[in-house]
Design an enzyme around this catalytic site. Structure first.
Site, PDB file in Angstrom:
ATOM      1  CD  GLU A 155      -2.727  -1.210   2.511  1.00 26.04           C
ATOM      2  OE1 GLU A 155      -3.768  -1.869   2.391  1.00 26.04           O
ATOM      3  OE2 GLU A 155      -2.455  -0.559   3.539  1.00 26.04           O
ATOM      4  CB  CYS A 210       3.259   7.663   2.670  1.00 28.77           C
ATOM      5  SG  CYS A 210       3.819   6.511   3.937  1.00 28.77           S
ATOM      6  CB  CYS A 264       7.009  -1.953  15.952  1.00 28.13           C
ATOM      7  SG  CYS A 264       8.669  -1.496  15.387  1.00 28.13           S
ATOM      8  CB  CYS A 303       3.520  -0.927  13.690  1.00 27.52           C
ATOM      9  SG  CYS A 303       3.417  -0.590  11.930  1.00 27.52           S
ATOM     10  N   GLY A 334       7.178  -1.667   5.910  1.00 25.40           N
ATOM     11  CA  GLY A 334       8.548  -2.169   5.822  1.00 25.40           C
ATOM     12  C   GLY A 334       9.597  -1.270   6.453  1.00 25.40           C
ATOM     13  CD  GLU A 335      14.008  -0.022   9.068  1.00 27.44           C
ATOM     14  OE1 GLU A 335      13.195   0.396   9.917  1.00 27.44           O
ATOM     15  OE2 GLU A 335      14.839   0.719   8.520  1.00 27.44           O
ATOM     16  CB  SER A 362      10.892   6.842   8.355  1.00 28.65           C
ATOM     17  OG  SER A 362      10.617   6.655   9.717  1.00 28.65           O
ATOM     18  CB  SER A 382      10.489   5.100  14.330  1.00 28.23           C
ATOM     19  OG  SER A 382      10.003   5.417  13.046  1.00 28.23           O
ATOM     20  CG  LEU A 383      13.384   8.302  20.359  1.00 27.59           C
ATOM     21  CD1 LEU A 383      14.569   7.363  20.471  1.00 27.59           C
ATOM     22  CD2 LEU A 383      13.812   9.735  20.715  1.00 27.59           C
ATOM     23  CG  ASN A 393      -3.094   6.977  13.746  1.00 32.19           C
ATOM     24  OD1 ASN A 393      -3.840   7.932  13.961  1.00 32.19           O
ATOM     25  ND2 ASN A 393      -1.958   7.092  13.080  1.00 32.19           N
TER      26      ASN A 393
HETATM   27  N1  SAH Z   1      10.057   0.973   9.522  1.00 28.93           N
HETATM   28  C1  SAH Z   1      10.281   2.378   9.336  1.00 28.93           C
HETATM   29  C2  SAH Z   1       9.320   2.987   8.353  1.00 28.93           C
HETATM   30  C3  SAH Z   1       7.867   3.030   8.812  1.00 28.93           C
HETATM   31  S1  SAH Z   1       7.511   4.619   9.313  1.00 28.93           S
HETATM   32  C4  SAH Z   1      10.274   3.067  10.685  1.00 28.93           C
HETATM   33  O1  SAH Z   1      10.015   2.409  11.679  1.00 28.93           O
HETATM   34  O2  SAH Z   1      10.573   4.253  10.767  1.00 28.93           O
HETATM   35  C5  SAH Z   1       6.013   4.435  10.101  1.00 28.93           C
HETATM   36  C6  SAH Z   1       5.874   5.383  11.271  1.00 28.93           C
HETATM   37  O3  SAH Z   1       4.560   5.201  11.836  1.00 28.93           O
HETATM   38  C7  SAH Z   1       6.864   5.091  12.377  1.00 28.93           C
HETATM   39  O4  SAH Z   1       7.431   6.279  12.853  1.00 28.93           O
HETATM   40  C8  SAH Z   1       6.012   4.464  13.461  1.00 28.93           C
HETATM   41  O5  SAH Z   1       6.515   4.780  14.720  1.00 28.93           O
HETATM   42  C9  SAH Z   1       4.663   5.088  13.219  1.00 28.93           C
HETATM   43  N2  SAH Z   1       3.534   4.269  13.675  1.00 28.93           N
HETATM   44  C10 SAH Z   1       3.426   2.927  13.630  1.00 28.93           C
HETATM   45  N3  SAH Z   1       2.246   2.524  14.145  1.00 28.93           N
HETATM   46  C11 SAH Z   1       1.597   3.650  14.525  1.00 28.93           C
HETATM   47  C12 SAH Z   1       0.328   3.907  15.085  1.00 28.93           C
HETATM   48  N4  SAH Z   1      -0.515   2.919  15.365  1.00 28.93           N
HETATM   49  N5  SAH Z   1      -0.017   5.182  15.329  1.00 28.93           N
HETATM   50  C13 SAH Z   1       0.820   6.201  15.027  1.00 28.93           C
HETATM   51  N6  SAH Z   1       2.021   6.021  14.440  1.00 28.93           N
HETATM   52  C14 SAH Z   1       2.412   4.762  14.214  1.00 28.93           C
END
Ligand code: SAH
Length: 350
Positions: free
Chosen positions: A93, A106, A117, A120, A161-162, A191, A214-215, A290
């Site tokens: 997607e 995106c 994670c 997510c 994905g990463e 990211s 993504s901290l 979210n």
């Molecule tokens: N794997 C990479 C790229 C994905 S970025 C990474 O981790 O950075 C996706 C972003 O969405 C990340 O910053 C993650 O922290 C955030 N994210 C994931 N699940 C979420 C949720 N349920 N609500 C808000 N942000 C979320």
């Protein structure tokens, strides 16, 4: 059926190899690059400045295949989620987002994700495979064909994905986005969940995009629970790496911080976060979590989100609250998942 490799998605290095193998001078590879990515033609016949014999040979050995979307969902906030079915049947997607300052796309970098994670939805799919550069790039060209929007636009590698675990194909895509589509590297943000070794590699080019980390937590205990990658590279290691990255003066690293109710949203968290980022040229994006029914984490009340934002402001940390787009169509941060995870997780309508 015989399999022919796709010319679309090859970077300049591979195109040069192709030209050399055919006894063609290097500039022919540059011409091919332009036809593929600047003019975006879909057949070799159209590449009129290439020698006929080479075109015929390439047509024998290769195809030019552009990714096409299979379905799209329109959000009431203007964003559109595109669903692509790939050759092997798996699905990814991407999200088109019209923003105040222009369009942002995106993109996904993998089918599923191996990062696990806990907050997510993509993680619930598990990892299926890396995308090819053609599949990464193809998301952009398919959306460009469907929507009319002005260049320049922004690209964020924040979909499924990463990206740093698909570094080679990511780097080919970065080359094509910049040299081919004409995007400035400043308009591309990659990211990562914090793969420090590959982050160091990404930061030395050839194309250096903006970097987002993504901290999401202010202590290792919290981050270990949210993001298993933290067991390998803890916050200190991650921050030390960020501090040492050869980021150009005036550019900032972005830290994403997902705000989760009564988990990482306290005053003490804001204070610790402030300490972590001190001395790094950065900005913090606060992303209110979210919610989905299958996960028990909740979004903090608005007053808490604003208080956190205010505390960072007072401490002099540049930060914004990022409300995700496309929540009504399952296109918000952390909601991209096809299709198994989604079945088990009906999205909450807000
Ligand atoms: N794997 C990479 C790229 C994905 S970025 C990474 O981790 O950075 C996706 C972003 O969405 C990340 O910053 C993650 O922290 C955030 N994210 C994931 N699940 C979420 C949720 N349920 N609500 C808000 N942000 C979320």
């Amino acid at each position: 059926m015989s399999y022919k490799p796709n010319l679309f998605g090859l970077g300049s290095g591979s195109l040069k190899t192709l030209a050399e193998a055919a006894g063609q001078p290097v500039f022919r590879a540059n011409q091919l690059f332009e036809w593929l990515y600047k003019k975006r033609v879909s057949s070799l016949d159209e590449m009129t400045n290439l020698p006929k014999a080479w075109r015929a040979a390439l047509a024998e050995s290769h195809v030019i295949q552009h990714l096409e979307y299979t379905r799209k969902l329109q959000s009431e906030d203007g964003s559109v989620k595109y669903i692509f079915q790939l050759d092997d049947g798996s699905e990814i997607e991407s999200v088109y987002m019209p923003m105040a300052k222009g369009v942002t796309l995106c993109l996904s970098s993998q089918v599923g994700c191996a990062q696990a994670c806990s907050f997510c939805l993509t993680a619930k799919m598990g990892f299926i495979r890396n995308l090819s550069a053609a599949e990464i790039m193809g998301q952009i060209t398919a959306i460009m064909k469907d929507q009319t929007f002005d260049a320049p636009f922004n690209v964020v590698m924040m979909g499924m994905g990463e990206p740093l675990l698909n570094l080679a194909q990511l780097q080919v895509s970065l080359e094509v986005m910049t040299a081919g589509l004409g995007l400035s590297p400043k308009r591309i943000t990659v990211s990562t969940s914090g793969h420090v070794r590959n982050l160091e590699k990404l930061a030395v080019g050839p194309v250096v995009p903006r970097i987002a980390i993504s901290l999401n937590a202010s202590t290792d205990e919290q981050r270990n629970e949210l993001m298993p990658v933290n067991l390998k590279w803890d916050i200190q290691t991650l921050m030390d790496t960020c501090r040492a990255l050869p980021i150009k003066a005036r550019e900032r690293i972005t830290f994403e911080y997902v705000l989760i109710d009564q988990f990482n949203d306290s005053d003490a968290d804001a204070k610790r976060l402030t300490k972590w980022v001190r001395g790094i040229r950065c900005k913090v994006n606060l992303i209110p979590f979210n919610e989905t029914e299958s996960l028990s984490y909740r979004q903090p009340p608005l007053a808490r989100i604003q208080r956190f934002h205010e505390l960072l402001n007072r401490a002099g940390v540049v930060n914004t609250i990022r409300w995700s787009k496309g929540r009504d169509i399952g296109a918000a941060c952390g909601q991209l998942a096809r299709p198994t995870a989604r079945e088990g997780a009906r999205l909450r309508a807000h």
